[in-house]
Design a protein around this motif. Structure first.
Motif, PDB file in Angstrom:
ATOM      1  N   TYR A 124       0.858  -1.175   0.000  1.00 12.13           N
ATOM      2  CA  TYR A 124       0.000   0.000   0.000  1.00 12.13           C
ATOM      3  C   TYR A 124       0.901   1.234   0.000  1.00 12.13           C
ATOM      4  N   ILE A 125       0.601   2.183  -0.885  1.00 10.26           N
ATOM      5  CA  ILE A 125       1.342   3.447  -0.891  1.00 10.26           C
ATOM      6  C   ILE A 125       0.397   4.525  -0.404  1.00 10.26           C
ATOM      7  N   GLU A 135       5.378  12.887  -8.951  1.00 13.26           N
ATOM      8  CA  GLU A 135       4.342  13.755  -9.515  1.00 13.26           C
ATOM      9  C   GLU A 135       3.133  12.952  -9.989  1.00 13.26           C
ATOM     10  N   TYR A 136       3.377  11.727 -10.477  1.00 15.74           N
ATOM     11  CA  TYR A 136       2.261  10.871 -10.898  1.00 15.74           C
ATOM     12  C   TYR A 136       1.359  10.555  -9.705  1.00 15.74           C
ATOM     13  N   PHE A 137       1.961  10.179  -8.581  1.00 19.96           N
ATOM     14  CA  PHE A 137       1.171   9.852  -7.389  1.00 19.96           C
ATOM     15  C   PHE A 137       0.458  11.086  -6.835  1.00 19.96           C
ATOM     16  N   TYR A 170       0.769  -5.936  -8.049  1.00 22.87           N
ATOM     17  CA  TYR A 170      -0.037  -4.715  -7.976  1.00 22.87           C
ATOM     18  C   TYR A 170       0.260  -3.950  -6.688  1.00 22.87           C
ATOM     19  N   ILE A 171      -0.007  -2.640  -6.723  1.00 19.60           N
ATOM     20  CA  ILE A 171       0.069  -1.825  -5.511  1.00 19.60           C
ATOM     21  C   ILE A 171      -1.256  -1.094  -5.342  1.00 19.60           C
ATOM     22  N   TYR A 172      -1.608  -0.821  -4.098  1.00 17.42           N
ATOM     23  CA  TYR A 172      -2.844  -0.092  -3.821  1.00 17.42           C
ATOM     24  C   TYR A 172      -2.487   1.349  -3.490  1.00 17.42           C
ATOM     25  N   THR A 173      -3.068   2.299  -4.217  1.00 20.87           N
ATOM     26  CA  THR A 173      -2.798   3.719  -4.001  1.00 20.87           C
ATOM     27  C   THR A 173      -4.111   4.472  -3.839  1.00 20.87           C
ATOM     28  N   ASP A 174      -4.011   5.791  -3.663  1.00 24.61           N
ATOM     29  CA  ASP A 174      -5.215   6.630  -3.574  1.00 24.61           C
ATOM     30  C   ASP A 174      -6.009   6.612  -4.876  1.00 24.61           C
ATOM     31  N   GLY A 200      -6.497   3.886  -6.628  1.00 30.60           N
ATOM     32  CA  GLY A 200      -6.975   2.529  -6.839  1.00 30.60           C
ATOM     33  C   GLY A 200      -5.833   1.530  -6.941  1.00 30.60           C
ATOM     34  N   THR A 201      -6.158   0.326  -7.381  1.00 36.53           N
ATOM     35  CA  THR A 201      -5.152  -0.732  -7.513  1.00 36.53           C
ATOM     36  C   THR A 201      -4.483  -0.618  -8.876  1.00 36.53           C
ATOM     37  N   ILE A 202      -3.148  -0.509  -8.869  1.00 37.23           N
ATOM     38  CA  ILE A 202      -2.377  -0.272 -10.092  1.00 37.23           C
ATOM     39  C   ILE A 202      -1.403  -1.421 -10.320  1.00 37.23           C
TER      40      ILE A 202
END
Length: 456
Positions: A256-257, A332-334, A368-372, A374-376
């Motif tokens: 999770y990020i 910047e992407y995040f 996959y990673i979970y970010t704000d 969604g799952t990427i």
């Protein structure tokens, strides 16, 4: 001729079983490695597992479930046997309220049972249904079914018509043409020109060659396009939406990020994984000098267990370091989204971390990673760069693909943009890209060529 004995020295890399296991574990997804650990726990008696427990969640579940039961009773949906629920009584599992998946064949057989036909006809229909494949087509020749059941072909044909009259529309067809025609008949669209297009011009229809179809059928291109739209709205795969035995592959994020106090933090998702350790009982067995065979067995299992624990720890550390570098490059992407995704390759990350490119590739495979946002998929963050005109900064392929989608969505459908035109429009936006690359990206995104996008 003479015999000689020469001594040579050479370097070779031999992949030991342990090295192979280490590589195998690295490329496993979180879900796959959980399954692998469960298998190892069953096969290796030296390994012990400690699973994390959250008592607070368990209490919360019990309270919520009691409220749920009380709600049922208050609305007169419940039964008297649920009254006076207490923890000491045998719990009614909430999973009892979940229905099992109904397969396509079960759905069809239920319809056959309700038909006003003899048991003999129903039995033949059920046999035909058992020969329907995952796409919803009849996978066996009707002549073969006739021979297997030792009945006339005419009877088989009659029963097949009954099966084809069932829901979903188009079920039991022998090919795509029959499937489409069954659907048209059920919609009461019995136009000879529609059937003619299906029988003779499906390939032309796929290529949007409405001018050719119109000429052959003596109609206008607009009429041909109207027929084409009707056919394209039919379902080529009748089984779609039904359970056919294919299970969905579960996605468990590797990490999770999360942004906390303005800074991003990587939290590895190890909640579903047990904490592995060595069973203390086997230490006593090793000290037993009498049974050497048992001692050897235990030592082998100990070596295997220790290496597994180290490999899992190393795997997690490798993935963490890669994500850490990705986060640094793609900050910047995040923060702002797709438009700020920077060009980034496996080689660049590998060089930064002083790893081999293949190691990075294995570490991010199907992960996959979970970010704000969604799952990427981690691999989607790696993208090549295209040079900007009069600029030292490259633009990522993903941004270019988004711009292509934007141009196609806003084009005049009567005169859609060619690949060269799209390349020229992007050049006006300081993005230097060839027509061939545009075609490649368009095909990757499933966008049709300009001739196939044209509307009359």
């Amino acid at each position: 001729m003479e015999f000689k004995l020469n001594l040579t020295q050479e370097q070779k890399l031999i992949m030991t079983q342990q090295m192979q296991l280490s590589v195998k574990l690295l490329q496993m997804s979180n879900f796959e490695i959980q399954k692998y650990i469960e298998k190892e726990l069953q096969e290796n008696p030296v390994l012990d597992a400690e699973y994390k427990k959250n008592d607070d969640d368990k209490i919360k579940d019990e309270i919520d479930y009691k409220k749920f039961m009380k709600f049922l009773e208050s609305d007169d949906y419940g039964h008297g046997s649920y009254g006076g629920y207490s923890k000491d009584e045998e719990e009614v599992s909430p999973f009892n309220f979940i229905s099992a998946k109904k397969s396509l064949k079960e759905f069809l057989i239920e319809q056959v049972i309700e038909l006003q036909e003899t048991n003999y006809i129903k039995a033949i229909c059920e046999y035909i249904i058992e020969n329907i494949d995952k796409k919803g087509y009849l996978a066996t020749n009707i002549e073969d079914i006739s021979e297997e059941l030792s009945i006339p072909v005419e009877e088989c044909e009659k029963c097949l018509e009954i099966v084809q009259s069932l829901e979903p529309n188009g079920i039991g067809a022998r090919d795509i043409k029959e499937c489409l025609k069954i659907q048209l008949i059920k919609k009461d669209l019995k136009d000879n020109k529609l059937f003619s297009i299906i029988d003779n011009y499906l390939e032309l229809l796929a290529d949007n060659k409405y001018n050719v179809i119109a000429k052959n059928l003596s109609i206008t291109p607009q009429q041909a396009q109207k027929y084409g739209d009707l056919i394209k709205n039919l379902e080529p795969k009748p089984s779609r939406g039904f359970y056919t035995g294919e299970e969905t592959k579960y996605i468990i994020p590797e990490a999770y990020i999360k942004k906390i106090d303005g800074e991003y933090h990587i939290i590895m998702n190890d909640g579903g994984m047990p904490r592995l350790n060595i069973n203390a009982l086997y230490k006593q067995i090793i000290n037993n000098e009498e049974d050497k065979q048992t001692v050897k067995f235990v030592k082998d299992k100990l070596n295997s267990a220790v290496f597994l624990i180290k490999s899992i720890s190393q795997r997690e550390n490798t993935i963490y370091r890669i994500l850490e570098k990705i986060l640094e490059v793609q900050r910047e992407y995040f923060d702002y989204g797709d438009q700020y995704l920077r060009p980034m390759t496996l080689k660049e990350i590998a060089d930064y971390l002083e790893m081999h490119e293949s190691t990075v590739s294995r570490a991010i495979r199907e992960k996959y990673i979970y970010t704000d946002k969604g799952t990427i998929k981690i691999k989607d963050l790696f993208t090549t760069g295209i040079s900007r005109v009069n600029s030292f900064e490259d633009v990522s392929a993903k941004i270019i693909k988004n711009k292509i989608i934007e141009l196609v969505e806003n084009e005049d459908k009567k005169k859609p943009f060619s690949d060269q035109k799209i390349a020229d429009l992007l050049k006006d936006k300081n993005i230097d890209i060839s027509r061939r690359t545009i075609a490649k990206y368009r095909e990757e995104m499933g966008i049709k060529s300009s001739s196939k996008r044209k509307r009359f």
